[in-house]
Design an enzyme around this catalytic site. Structure first.
Site, PDB file in Angstrom:
ATOM      1  N   LEU A   1       2.384   2.589  -3.612  1.00 20.10           N
ATOM      2  CA  LEU A   1       2.121   3.383  -5.309  1.00 20.10           C
ATOM      3  C   LEU A   1       1.492   2.619  -5.668  1.00 20.10           C
ATOM      4  O   LEU A   1       0.253   2.652  -6.483  1.00 20.10           O
ATOM      5  CB  LEU A   1       2.997   2.833  -5.536  1.00 20.10           C
ATOM      6  CG  LEU A   1       4.405   4.229  -5.736  1.00 20.10           C
ATOM      7  CD1 LEU A   1       5.658   4.092  -6.093  1.00 20.10           C
ATOM      8  CD2 LEU A   1       3.424   5.858  -5.073  1.00 20.10           C
ATOM      9  N   TYR A   2       1.332   1.265  -6.038  1.00 24.86           N
ATOM     10  CA  TYR A   2       0.323   0.555  -6.491  1.00 24.86           C
ATOM     11  C   TYR A   2      -1.466   0.538  -6.196  1.00 24.86           C
ATOM     12  O   TYR A   2      -2.154   0.794  -6.917  1.00 24.86           O
ATOM     13  CB  TYR A   2       0.522  -1.165  -6.739  1.00 24.86           C
ATOM     14  CG  TYR A   2      -0.309  -2.531  -8.100  1.00 24.86           C
ATOM     15  CD1 TYR A   2      -0.538  -1.845  -9.165  1.00 24.86           C
ATOM     16  CD2 TYR A   2      -1.208  -2.630  -7.249  1.00 24.86           C
ATOM     17  CE1 TYR A   2      -0.844  -2.498 -10.289  1.00 24.86           C
ATOM     18  CE2 TYR A   2      -1.971  -4.012  -7.885  1.00 24.86           C
ATOM     19  CZ  TYR A   2      -2.406  -3.164  -9.581  1.00 24.86           C
ATOM     20  OH  TYR A   2      -2.822  -3.837 -10.770  1.00 24.86           O
ATOM     21  N   THR A   3      -1.654   0.522  -5.148  1.00 24.87           N
ATOM     22  CA  THR A   3      -3.004   0.499  -4.060  1.00 24.87           C
ATOM     23  C   THR A   3      -3.151   1.793  -4.325  1.00 24.87           C
ATOM     24  O   THR A   3      -4.667   1.832  -4.874  1.00 24.87           O
ATOM     25  CB  THR A   3      -2.212  -0.209  -2.922  1.00 24.87           C
ATOM     26  OG1 THR A   3      -2.292  -1.739  -3.031  1.00 24.87           O
ATOM     27  CG2 THR A   3      -3.331  -0.039  -1.898  1.00 24.87           C
TER      28      THR A   3
END
Length: 363
Positions: A159-161
């Site tokens: 999710l961060y990327t």
């Protein structure tokens, strides 16, 4: 006369930072950035949902949710420079990701970033420096020379990327809109004395007796970002966000310029805490498939989080590092020290933190 090769560009006009906002100023990077600005004589306003743990005559704190525009925009009045460091760093992902988890990351990382730009325009902010990540350009293939021209990641498993490859280009394209000039800093594995994710995670695994092997191969090398290097990079980039500067609308990797295997990087901390450095190396092919399954089960049946997310396995086992040539040529950035010097301050902190972790386990 032409500039010498690898010499920084001739001195340009720079901005003086006076009244600054640091979003996410309660976190490891954000609090260090706020302290660095205060040392330069700036007035600093921290916006975060968590309280700050230090005081200063020129420091203000406001509890604030960046995903709520009406809650945060009023704090941008009178500000000339914004350092946008707030983010949810969720390295989980995959096909089973729940809507709730995805919405939470997008609300803070994407909508929050858009709100920062919108509020900056409304209140006449001159400069926005956003903290991104080397994740934004990492695929599951080796990449030994990332720079400002490296394409965004397409093989995304966390999710961060996922959120960074959406909001980072939006922030860069915004440069020049309503007089707001923007730039982005991409760190890699932020570390240093203090409660940062990378070092605390290592110490918790050591305390739990989980330090039994290394992962991948010794030939896989990476870079990392010592906290002082990041603070210098953020501030120098902000000072160089002026009309006509090549820094406007550009992303920069700020890393230590020292390529090392991920586990060898930790060796001084491991041995400094009285542990033996593991001799066994387990191939990632024996670990990652199980972490993919575990992560899927985690999402679908609310099982505990996997010991390592597939993204964490990839970052440990696939060679990736960036060059800092652009930061040097555009605003003269250089590392503040050497790996050996960084370890001189990190190892004592690890020793004390490990004692604290073990004391909590006993209780």
């Amino acid at each position: 006369m032409a500039e010498a090769k690898n010499e920084p560009a001739k001195l340009r006009k720079t901005a003086t930072l006076k009244n600054c906002i640091v979003t996410g100023g309660s976190g490891f990077l954000g609090s260090a950035l706020a302290k660095g600005l205060l040392e330069k004589g700036c007035k600093v306003r921290v916006l975060d949902v968590a309280p700050i743990d230090f005081k200063h005559a020129n420091l203000e704190y406001f509890k604030c949710d960046l995903s709520n525009y009406d809650d945060m925009e009023k704090h941008f009045a009178g500000i000339d420079t914004v350092f946008h460091a707030a983010a949810i760093i969720d390295l989980r992902g995959g096909s089973g990701t729940t809507a709730a988890a995805r919405n939470r990351s997008h609300a803070v990382n994407v909508l929050g970033g858009r709100n920062v730009l919108k509020a900056s325009s409304k209140h006449g902010v001159k400069r926005v420096v956003a903290t991104s990540s080397n994740n934004s350009t990492l695929n599951r293939t080796p990449n030994p020379d990332m720079d400002s021209r490296t394409p965004y990641a397409t093989d995304i498993f966390d999710l961060y990327t996922e959120t960074k490859v959406i909001i980072e280009p939006e922030i860069l394209r915004y440069s020049g809109t309503d007089g707001v000039l923007t730039g982005v800093i991409r760190p890699s594995g932020i570390y240093g004395p203090g409660n940062n994710y990378m070092m605390v995670q290592l110490l918790e695994k050591m305390a739990a007796g989980m330090l039994v092997s290394n992962m991948g191969t010794p030939q896989a090398v990476h870079d990392a970002s010592f906290i002082d290097n990041l603070i210098t990079g953020h501030i120098q980039l902000a000072e160089n966000l002026v009309e006509g500067s090549p820094c406007c609308g550009k992303a920069y990797f700020i890393v230590d310029d020292e390529k090392m295997n991920q586990f060898e990087f930790f060796r001084p901390m491991i041995e400094g805490c009285g542990y033996k450095f593991p001799k066994l190396w387990v191939p990632s092919s024996m670990i990652r498939p199980w972490m993919v399954i575990w992560q899927w089960l985690h999402w679908k049946f609310n099982l505990p989080r996997p010991l390592l997310t597939p993204k964490e396995v990839d970052k440990c086992c696939i060679t990736h590092f960036a060059n800092t040539r652009d930061a040097y040529e555009d605003f003269g950035w250089r590392p503040t020290g050497t790996y050996e010097e960084y370890m001189e301050v990190c190892v004592p902190w690890c020793q004390e933190k490990l004692k604290e972790i073990k004391a909590k386990k006993k209780k």
